[in-house]
Design a protein around this motif. Sequence first.
Motif, PDB file in Angstrom:
ATOM      1  N   TRP A  37      81.386  33.339  48.574  1.00  0.00           N
ATOM      2  CA  TRP A  37      80.087  33.759  48.039  1.00  0.00           C
ATOM      3  C   TRP A  37      80.280  34.542  46.734  1.00  0.00           C
ATOM      4  N   PHE A  38      81.262  35.435  46.699  1.00  0.00           N
ATOM      5  CA  PHE A  38      81.536  36.223  45.499  1.00  0.00           C
ATOM      6  C   PHE A  38      81.959  35.326  44.342  1.00  0.00           C
ATOM      7  N   LEU A  39      82.789  34.329  44.627  1.00  0.00           N
ATOM      8  CA  LEU A  39      83.226  33.419  43.567  1.00  0.00           C
ATOM      9  C   LEU A  39      82.054  32.622  43.006  1.00  0.00           C
ATOM     10  N   PHE A  40      81.185  32.113  43.873  1.00  0.00           N
ATOM     11  CA  PHE A  40      80.037  31.342  43.396  1.00  0.00           C
ATOM     12  C   PHE A  40      79.015  32.213  42.670  1.00  0.00           C
ATOM     13  N   ALA A  41      79.003  33.506  42.935  1.00  0.00           N
ATOM     14  CA  ALA A  41      78.098  34.416  42.234  1.00  0.00           C
ATOM     15  C   ALA A  41      78.627  34.766  40.849  1.00  0.00           C
ATOM     16  N   ASN A  42      79.872  34.401  40.539  1.00  0.00           N
ATOM     17  CA  ASN A  42      80.497  34.756  39.264  1.00  0.00           C
ATOM     18  C   ASN A  42      81.012  33.509  38.541  1.00  0.00           C
ATOM     19  N   LEU A  43      80.099  32.609  38.206  1.00  0.00           N
ATOM     20  CA  LEU A  43      80.483  31.361  37.553  1.00  0.00           C
ATOM     21  C   LEU A  43      80.401  31.419  36.027  1.00  0.00           C
ATOM     22  N   ASP A  44      79.938  32.538  35.472  1.00  0.00           N
ATOM     23  CA  ASP A  44      79.812  32.652  34.019  1.00  0.00           C
ATOM     24  C   ASP A  44      81.179  32.577  33.352  1.00  0.00           C
ATOM     25  N   LYS A  45      81.183  32.098  32.111  1.00  0.00           N
ATOM     26  CA  LYS A  45      82.429  32.050  31.336  1.00  0.00           C
ATOM     27  C   LYS A  45      82.644  33.404  30.665  1.00  0.00           C
ATOM     28  N   VAL A  46      83.888  33.833  30.644  1.00  0.00           N
ATOM     29  CA  VAL A  46      84.250  35.107  30.026  1.00  0.00           C
ATOM     30  C   VAL A  46      85.449  34.897  29.117  1.00  0.00           C
ATOM     31  N   LYS A  47      85.587  35.801  28.151  1.00  0.00           N
ATOM     32  CA  LYS A  47      86.763  35.791  27.285  1.00  0.00           C
ATOM     33  C   LYS A  47      87.778  36.753  27.864  1.00  0.00           C
ATOM     34  N   ILE A  48      88.975  36.254  28.047  1.00  0.00           N
ATOM     35  CA  ILE A  48      90.067  37.071  28.580  1.00  0.00           C
ATOM     36  C   ILE A  48      91.077  37.239  27.456  1.00  0.00           C
ATOM     37  N   GLN A  49      91.282  38.473  27.027  1.00  0.00           N
ATOM     38  CA  GLN A  49      92.166  38.733  25.905  1.00  0.00           C
ATOM     39  C   GLN A  49      93.507  39.242  26.401  1.00  0.00           C
ATOM     40  N   PHE A  50      94.539  38.499  26.075  1.00  0.00           N
ATOM     41  CA  PHE A  50      95.904  38.935  26.322  1.00  0.00           C
ATOM     42  C   PHE A  50      96.386  39.609  25.050  1.00  0.00           C
ATOM     43  N   TRP A  51      97.614  40.023  24.981  1.00  0.00           N
ATOM     44  CA  TRP A  51      98.094  40.734  23.801  1.00  0.00           C
ATOM     45  C   TRP A  51      98.008  39.879  22.544  1.00  0.00           C
ATOM     46  N   VAL A  52      98.351  38.608  22.651  1.00  0.00           N
ATOM     47  CA  VAL A  52      98.453  37.773  21.460  1.00  0.00           C
ATOM     48  C   VAL A  52      97.312  36.773  21.333  1.00  0.00           C
ATOM     49  N   PHE A  53      96.772  36.308  22.450  1.00  0.00           N
ATOM     50  CA  PHE A  53      95.762  35.250  22.387  1.00  0.00           C
ATOM     51  C   PHE A  53      94.595  35.553  23.312  1.00  0.00           C
ATOM     52  N   THR A  54      93.501  34.802  23.111  1.00  0.00           N
ATOM     53  CA  THR A  54      92.292  34.953  23.911  1.00  0.00           C
ATOM     54  C   THR A  54      91.977  33.623  24.575  1.00  0.00           C
ATOM     55  N   VAL A  55      91.587  33.673  25.835  1.00  0.00           N
ATOM     56  CA  VAL A  55      91.257  32.479  26.602  1.00  0.00           C
ATOM     57  C   VAL A  55      89.830  32.615  27.103  1.00  0.00           C
ATOM     58  N   THR A  56      89.066  31.525  27.068  1.00  0.00           N
ATOM     59  CA  THR A  56      87.742  31.501  27.669  1.00  0.00           C
ATOM     60  C   THR A  56      87.840  30.701  28.958  1.00  0.00           C
ATOM     61  N   ALA A  57      87.426  31.333  30.056  1.00  0.00           N
ATOM     62  CA  ALA A  57      87.520  30.693  31.365  1.00  0.00           C
ATOM     63  C   ALA A  57      86.384  31.208  32.249  1.00  0.00           C
ATOM     64  N   PRO A  58      86.057  30.452  33.303  1.00  0.00           N
ATOM     65  CA  PRO A  58      85.072  30.970  34.260  1.00  0.00           C
ATOM     66  C   PRO A  58      85.586  32.264  34.900  1.00  0.00           C
ATOM     67  N   LEU A  59      84.670  33.173  35.175  1.00  0.00           N
ATOM     68  CA  LEU A  59      85.051  34.461  35.748  1.00  0.00           C
ATOM     69  C   LEU A  59      85.767  34.292  37.078  1.00  0.00           C
ATOM     70  N   TRP A  60      85.382  33.276  37.857  1.00  0.00           N
ATOM     71  CA  TRP A  60      86.020  33.092  39.171  1.00  0.00           C
ATOM     72  C   TRP A  60      87.504  32.751  39.018  1.00  0.00           C
ATOM     73  N   VAL A  61      87.867  32.073  37.926  1.00  0.00           N
ATOM     74  CA  VAL A  61      89.274  31.750  37.691  1.00  0.00           C
ATOM     75  C   VAL A  61      90.055  33.038  37.418  1.00  0.00           C
ATOM     76  N   ALA A  62      89.463  33.925  36.617  1.00  0.00           N
ATOM     77  CA  ALA A  62      90.125  35.201  36.332  1.00  0.00           C
ATOM     78  C   ALA A  62      90.253  36.039  37.597  1.00  0.00           C
ATOM     79  N   LEU A  63      89.211  36.045  38.417  1.00  0.00           N
ATOM     80  CA  LEU A  63      89.254  36.805  39.666  1.00  0.00           C
ATOM     81  C   LEU A  63      90.293  36.226  40.627  1.00  0.00           C
ATOM     82  N   LEU A  64      90.344  34.906  40.722  1.00  0.00           N
ATOM     83  CA  LEU A  64      91.315  34.261  41.598  1.00  0.00           C
ATOM     84  C   LEU A  64      92.742  34.528  41.126  1.00  0.00           C
ATOM     85  N   ALA A  65      92.966  34.469  39.811  1.00  0.00           N
ATOM     86  CA  ALA A  65      94.294  34.751  39.269  1.00  0.00           C
ATOM     87  C   ALA A  65      94.700  36.196  39.567  1.00  0.00           C
ATOM     88  N   THR A  66      93.758  37.114  39.451  1.00  0.00           N
ATOM     89  CA  THR A  66      94.039  38.514  39.758  1.00  0.00           C
ATOM     90  C   THR A  66      94.357  38.692  41.236  1.00  0.00           C
TER      91      THR A  66
END
Length: 83
Positions: A37-66
Amino acid sequence: MTKISDGSSSAGSGKREIAGIPTRYLAIGAIVVLAVWFLFANLDKVKIQFWVFTVTAPLWVALLATLLAGAALGWLLRGRQAK
């Protein structure tokens, strides 16, 4: 209503069940339902900034990776603690 099963071989087994289903399985099921339910509630795309590069991905992907990174870290630390 929690029922303690009466293990005929060992009276002090302490296994808890609700309607014949172990409470451990019910807790795991509830956590899985809440996580989905939490993953489906967070389907928006977000920018994830690492030290050198920035990635745009769905928020659920970032949450799952974390979550996976935290689980791996916990597993590694548990191994050190057992020694």
